[in-house]
Design an enzyme around this catalytic site. Structure first.
Site, short mmCIF file in Angstrom:
data_model
loop_
_atom_site.label_atom_id
_atom_site.label_comp_id
_atom_site.label_asym_id
_atom_site.label_seq_id
_atom_site.Cartn_x
_atom_site.Cartn_y
_atom_site.Cartn_z
N CYS A 114 0.82 -1.23 0.00
CA CYS A 114 0.00 0.00 0.00
C CYS A 114 0.85 1.27 0.00
O CYS A 114 0.36 2.36 -0.31
CB CYS A 114 -0.94 0.00 1.20
SG CYS A 114 -2.01 -1.44 1.22
N HIS A 254 -3.08 7.26 3.36
CA HIS A 254 -3.57 5.98 2.86
C HIS A 254 -4.85 5.65 3.62
O HIS A 254 -4.93 5.81 4.85
CB HIS A 254 -2.50 4.91 3.10
CG HIS A 254 -2.97 3.53 2.82
ND1 HIS A 254 -3.71 3.22 1.70
CD2 HIS A 254 -2.82 2.36 3.52
CE1 HIS A 254 -3.99 1.92 1.73
NE2 HIS A 254 -3.47 1.39 2.82
N ASN A 284 -10.21 0.09 1.53
CA ASN A 284 -8.77 0.20 1.32
C ASN A 284 -8.44 -0.25 -0.11
O ASN A 284 -8.51 -1.44 -0.42
CB ASN A 284 -8.06 -0.69 2.35
CG ASN A 284 -6.55 -0.66 2.22
OD1 ASN A 284 -6.01 -0.19 1.22
ND2 ASN A 284 -5.86 -1.17 3.22
N1 COA Z 1 -17.22 -8.48 11.83
C1 COA Z 1 -17.65 -8.65 13.08
N2 COA Z 1 -16.82 -8.95 14.10
C2 COA Z 1 -15.52 -9.07 13.83
C3 COA Z 1 -15.01 -8.89 12.54
C4 COA Z 1 -15.91 -8.58 11.50
N3 COA Z 1 -15.52 -8.40 10.25
N4 COA Z 1 -13.67 -9.06 12.56
C5 COA Z 1 -13.35 -9.33 13.84
N5 COA Z 1 -14.46 -9.33 14.60
C6 COA Z 1 -14.56 -9.57 16.03
C7 COA Z 1 -13.44 -10.47 16.52
O1 COA Z 1 -13.78 -11.82 16.40
C8 COA Z 1 -13.30 -10.04 17.95
O2 COA Z 1 -14.33 -10.63 18.72
P1 COA Z 1 -14.03 -11.16 20.19
O3 COA Z 1 -13.62 -9.95 20.97
O4 COA Z 1 -15.34 -11.75 20.60
O5 COA Z 1 -12.92 -12.15 20.03
C9 COA Z 1 -13.60 -8.55 17.91
O6 COA Z 1 -14.36 -8.34 16.72
C10 COA Z 1 -12.35 -7.69 17.88
O7 COA Z 1 -11.45 -8.25 16.92
P2 COA Z 1 -10.12 -7.51 16.52
O8 COA Z 1 -9.40 -8.33 15.51
O9 COA Z 1 -9.38 -7.13 17.79
O10 COA Z 1 -10.71 -6.21 15.84
P3 COA Z 1 -10.03 -4.84 15.62
O11 COA Z 1 -10.68 -3.79 16.39
O12 COA Z 1 -8.53 -4.94 15.69
O13 COA Z 1 -10.38 -4.59 14.08
C11 COA Z 1 -9.37 -4.68 11.94
C12 COA Z 1 -9.93 -5.49 13.09
C13 COA Z 1 -8.88 -5.64 10.88
C14 COA Z 1 -10.47 -3.81 11.37
C15 COA Z 1 -8.22 -3.78 12.48
O14 COA Z 1 -7.35 -4.56 13.25
C16 COA Z 1 -7.44 -3.11 11.39
O15 COA Z 1 -7.97 -2.31 10.66
N6 COA Z 1 -6.11 -3.38 11.30
C17 COA Z 1 -5.29 -2.80 10.28
C18 COA Z 1 -5.48 -3.58 9.01
C19 COA Z 1 -4.98 -2.84 7.81
O16 COA Z 1 -5.01 -1.65 7.76
N7 COA Z 1 -4.52 -3.60 6.82
C20 COA Z 1 -4.08 -3.06 5.60
C21 COA Z 1 -2.77 -2.41 5.74
S1 COA Z 1 -2.35 -1.52 4.30
#
Ligand code: COA
Length: 374
Positions: A114, A254, A284
């Site tokens: 990215c 980004h 994204n």
């Molecule tokens: N829908 C509903 N629930 C979801 C879910 C979804 N799509 N994805 C995860 N969950 C749940 C998880 O199972 C977890 O549940 P639990 O607490 O019962 O175990 C809870 O939500 C929190 O999960 P977590 O992985 O900690 O979520 P988060 O707040 O970190 O958000 C992302 C997840 C992926 C949105 C976030 O981590 C993120 O944006 N990271 C950066 C990714 C990125 O930018 N990638 C590209 C780089 S260029």
């Protein structure tokens, strides 16, 4: 004579098909409320059967050239930053070069995930400033929907398709790309990757069965990394450009997660309205997100000539980078460094004016910038 790399044209292209959070609810165990709250995304664009990374890149490139007076045949270099190339090789940039008729251009792809658009823009700007080339197209283009496992809710909600392009031209008055930082930390490579399909793990029935040809991500760790580097890289390029944070009109980050952008704003002590944010509608789009955000901000009148901007991004690799730029006029401004100067045009511009003079006399009106077509 010192050369400067000015951004003189820009364009974007996104597929027509929209995939909303409600659509995703029907495919995978997720919900609109969670996605919006945790990412800021409502919908994203998805490539149709006929959209490809090269076709979107080609449309964006043609729009970037439109209205600038630069013909595709005058472009010296095409860099396509992408992590969803059409093939391992030939390069997607070579396909674009052929499709737009850039007969004099060298073309190659750049892979820095990215962050790729910032790295590519920096590379092209360096080549222009060195005097070795005069005109470059830098394109970020993706069809990530083809690399996403729509059964994996951690990635299916995030990514979208699209392309954005900048035209860069050499000028002998100050402005354009002012400073840049490019950074990597390969030790974090496993946090975001497509494990199979390369030479290390060639595609086999087994890798397909294990979904190893799809994007795999440790979201929490990537999030932590992103919030660490966005503000610091922004601050670094501002300092290197000899400016203060207050001198920056807009930051174009980004578009990976609204909460990451909010963290960067807090880190820089800048109000959120100084950031271009359109993640709600596109998700994204990786290398395309910054030029798409730029094009939309221009169309909305949020960017004007004379503005100081910072582009900042991060991605797999791990990679991160930023670039400070001033959007200047296409033609020599009437005042350079406080001195009044004559309106001069480059030799390439004169050639192009000569060709167009018979067709459209009104095209001789000196533009201050180019706009992508509506
Ligand atoms: N829908 C509903 N629930 C979801 C879910 C979804 N799509 N994805 C995860 N969950 C749940 C998880 O199972 C977890 O549940 P639990 O607490 O019962 O175990 C809870 O939500 C929190 O999960 P977590 O992985 O900690 O979520 P988060 O707040 O970190 O958000 C992302 C997840 C992926 C949105 C976030 O981590 C993120 O944006 N990271 C950066 C990714 C990125 O930018 N990638 C590209 C780089 S260029």
């Amino acid at each position: 004579m010192t050369r400067y790399a000015h951004i003189t044209g820009w364009g974007m292209a996104v597929p027509e098909r929209v995939l909303t959070n409600q659509d995703l609810e029907k495919i995978v165990n997720t919900n609109d409320g969670w996605i919006l709250d945790r990412t800021g995304i409502r919908e994203r664009r998805i490539a149709s059967k006929t959209d490809t990374t090269a076709s979107l890149a080609t449309q964006a490139a043609l729009r970037a050239l439109h209205g600038t007076g630069v013909a595709a045949s005058e472009v010296d270099l095409i860099i396509v930053a992408t992590c969803s190339p059409e093939h391992l090789f030939p390069a997607t940039a070579s396909i674009v070069q052929d499709q737009i008729g850039a007969s004099q251009a060298g073309a190659f792809d750049l892979l820095a995930a990215c962050t790729g658009f910032i790295f590519a823009l920096n590379m092209a700007a360096q080549a222009v400033r060195s005097g070795s080339i005069d005109t470059a197209l830098v394109i970020g283009s993706e069809t990530l929907s083809r690399l996403v496992n729509y059964q994996d809710r951690s990635t299916a909600i995030l990514f979208g398709d699209g392309a954005g392009a900048f035209l860069i031209e050499g000028r002998d008055w100050p402005g354009g790309v002012l400073s840049s930082v490019m950074r990597s930390d390969g030790s974090g490579g496993e946090l975001l990757s497509i494990p199979a399909g390369g030479s290390y793990m060639p595609t086999t029935l087994e890798t397909v069965r294990e979904n190893m040809h799809y994007i795999q991500m440790n979201g929490r760790e990537v999030f932590r990394f992103a919030t660490r580097v966005m503000a610091s890289a922004t601050r670094e390029v501002i300092e290197e450009a000899g400016m203060r944070v207050e001198d920056i009109s807009l930051v174009i980050p980004h578009q990976a997660n609204l909460r990451i952008i909010e963290a960067a704003a807090r880190g820089l002590k800048l109000p959120l309205d100084r950031f271009v944010i359109n993640i709600e509608r596109y998700g994204n789009t990786s290398t395309a997100s910054i030029p798409i955000a730029f094009c939309e901000a221009w169309d909305q009148g949020r960017i004007r000539t004379g503005d100081n901007l910072v582009l900042v991004g991060f991605g797999a690799g791990l990679t991160w980078g930023a670039l400070a730029m001033t959007l200047t006029e296409r033609e020599r401004p009437l005042k350079v460094d406080g001195r009044r100067s004559t309106l001069l045009v480059s030799r390439a511009r004169l050639r192009s004016i000569g060709r167009r003079i018979g067709r459209r006399l009104d095209s001789l009106i000196f533009r201050t910038s180019s706009r992508p077509p509506d």
